[in-house]
Design a protein around this motif. Structure first.
Motif: not given
Length: 375
Positions: A342-352, A238-255
């Motif tokens: 549509s097939e949906g979208l990807i949500l991600k950080s614009k600046i790594k 139920s949660i997303g850490f979109i961007g960069n964390t030490t736990t997940y690295g880089e994370q995206w959301l597919y929806t």
């Protein structure tokens, strides 16, 4: 979310809500505007009770020392334990301490807080004296399949449909900001008895926060994917850490939107279509939403087999506790102004490397996403 109408009032900036009495869709409230158009607010989880068809009011009421709440298809009872039940079965969560303070919006058990959601409860545990919390779950019937990762745990009713989902929201500071992920582990103790452990990933955290909800189908089918766990899928988290964390690295959301739940507006001319995603931290990093270059599966997608993003749909605006995305370029046909699939979208950080935005996914009952469509 304190109330369905309260969230809509926030998005309307106090503008009067005149409810359309002809609405029959359990996922939406329809407002009649002075201009003659309609504005529909689609929540990602049902907001009307399945039996009564009344709008959910996520609050506790009390009877003889027992707290009760009614969800979209769940009855919630808190006394010595938390019991979540419906016609498909029941689940109890053992409490270490009896409720000491009860209020319409929360039940306190010592330093811990229980909050009603649209179909279950969210629980905030104080971590100042313990590095992790543990609780026992007793399920009313045997389930052959468990779907779990380090973020969520689900008893599966069918191959792709859970009965109940326990999902981490995160590690919180003293004022309620989610500052880091929380980690979930589980152990089977007996056929219908499990122990769940939840721990923080940050030494600065004062609380861990998670939700437990009986399942209903959602308006959006989604999953996060992440570089640190390249084979992990998170279809019911139920949660997303979109961007960069030490736990997940880089994370995206597919929806991806489930168009079968908005059939009544498919042929209408669309004036506005935006997605409001609740945001649980105060980082203002820039997020971008991108079209899919191919179809994705929310149950099978992970970082290793991820589909690359196509063209930019829109940038996400951060305001009033939401990340807001303009969906017009994604789901509205320019010539006819009607809904197109549509097939949906990807949500991600614009600046790594710029940080992370903590957002809820389509599976959250604590803070559902809201799709606003004017037509």
């Amino acid at each position: 979310m304190e109330s369905v109408l309260g969230e809509i009032e926030k998005l309307r900036k106090g503008k009067l809500i005149i409810n359309d009495p002809h609405n029959s869709n359990r996922y939406r409230v329809v407002c009649m505007e002075n201009s003659g158009i309609r504005t529909a607010y689609y929540f990602t989880t049902p907001i009307y009770n399945q039996k009564t068809l009344k709008l959910i009011n996520p609050k506790f009421y009390f009877d003889s020392g027992t707290a009760h709440a009614v969800g979209s298809n769940a009855d919630i009872i808190i006394s010595d334990n938390i019991i979540l039940k419906n016609t498909e079965g029941s689940c109890s969560i053992e409490l270490e301490k009896k409720p000491t303070l009860v209020h319409s919006r929360e039940v306190r058990c010592g330093d811990n807080v229980i909050i009603p959601t649209t179909n279950g409860v969210a629980m905030k545990y104080n971590m100042q004296s313990n590095p992790k919390i543990s609780f026992i779950v007793n399920i009313g019937q045997s389930y052959l399949n468990i779907r779990a990762n380090n973020k969520c745990f689900a008893f599966m009713k069918e191959r792709f449909r859970p009965f109940i989902v326990f999902s981490c929201i995160g590690s919180m500071d003293s004022i309620g900001n989610v500052i880091a992920p929380a980690k979930l582990e589980y152990q089977k103790l007996a056929d219908k008895k499990y122990k769940i452990d939840i721990s923080t990933t940050s030494p600065l955290a004062q609380y861990v926060f998670f939700e437990a909800n009986l399942y209903e189908n959602k308006l959006f089918q989604d999953t996060t994917v992440e570089s640190m766990n390249p084979l992990s899928n998170n279809a019911f988290g139920s949660i997303g850490f979109i961007g960069n964390t030490t736990t997940y690295g880089e994370q995206w959301l597919y929806t991806r939107l489930d168009y079968s739940k908005i059939t009544e507006i498919m042929d209408n001319r669309i004036k506005k279509a935006v997605l409001h995603i609740p945001k649980l931290n105060d980082n203002r990093i820039e997020l971008g939403s991108y079209k899919f270059s191919a179809r994705f599966c929310s149950f099978g997608s992970n970082w290793d087999n991820k589909i690359a993003g196509g063209s930019l749909v829109s940038n996400s605006l951060s305001s009033r506790g939401y990340q807001t995305i303009d969906l017009i370029p994604l789901i509205v046909e320019p010539r006819t102004r009607t809904i197109t699939r549509s097939e949906g979208l990807i949500l991600k950080s614009k600046i790594k490397g710029s940080g992370f935005s903590v957002i809820t996914t389509g599976d959250s009952c604590f803070a559902p996403q809201i799709m606003e469509i004017s037509y």
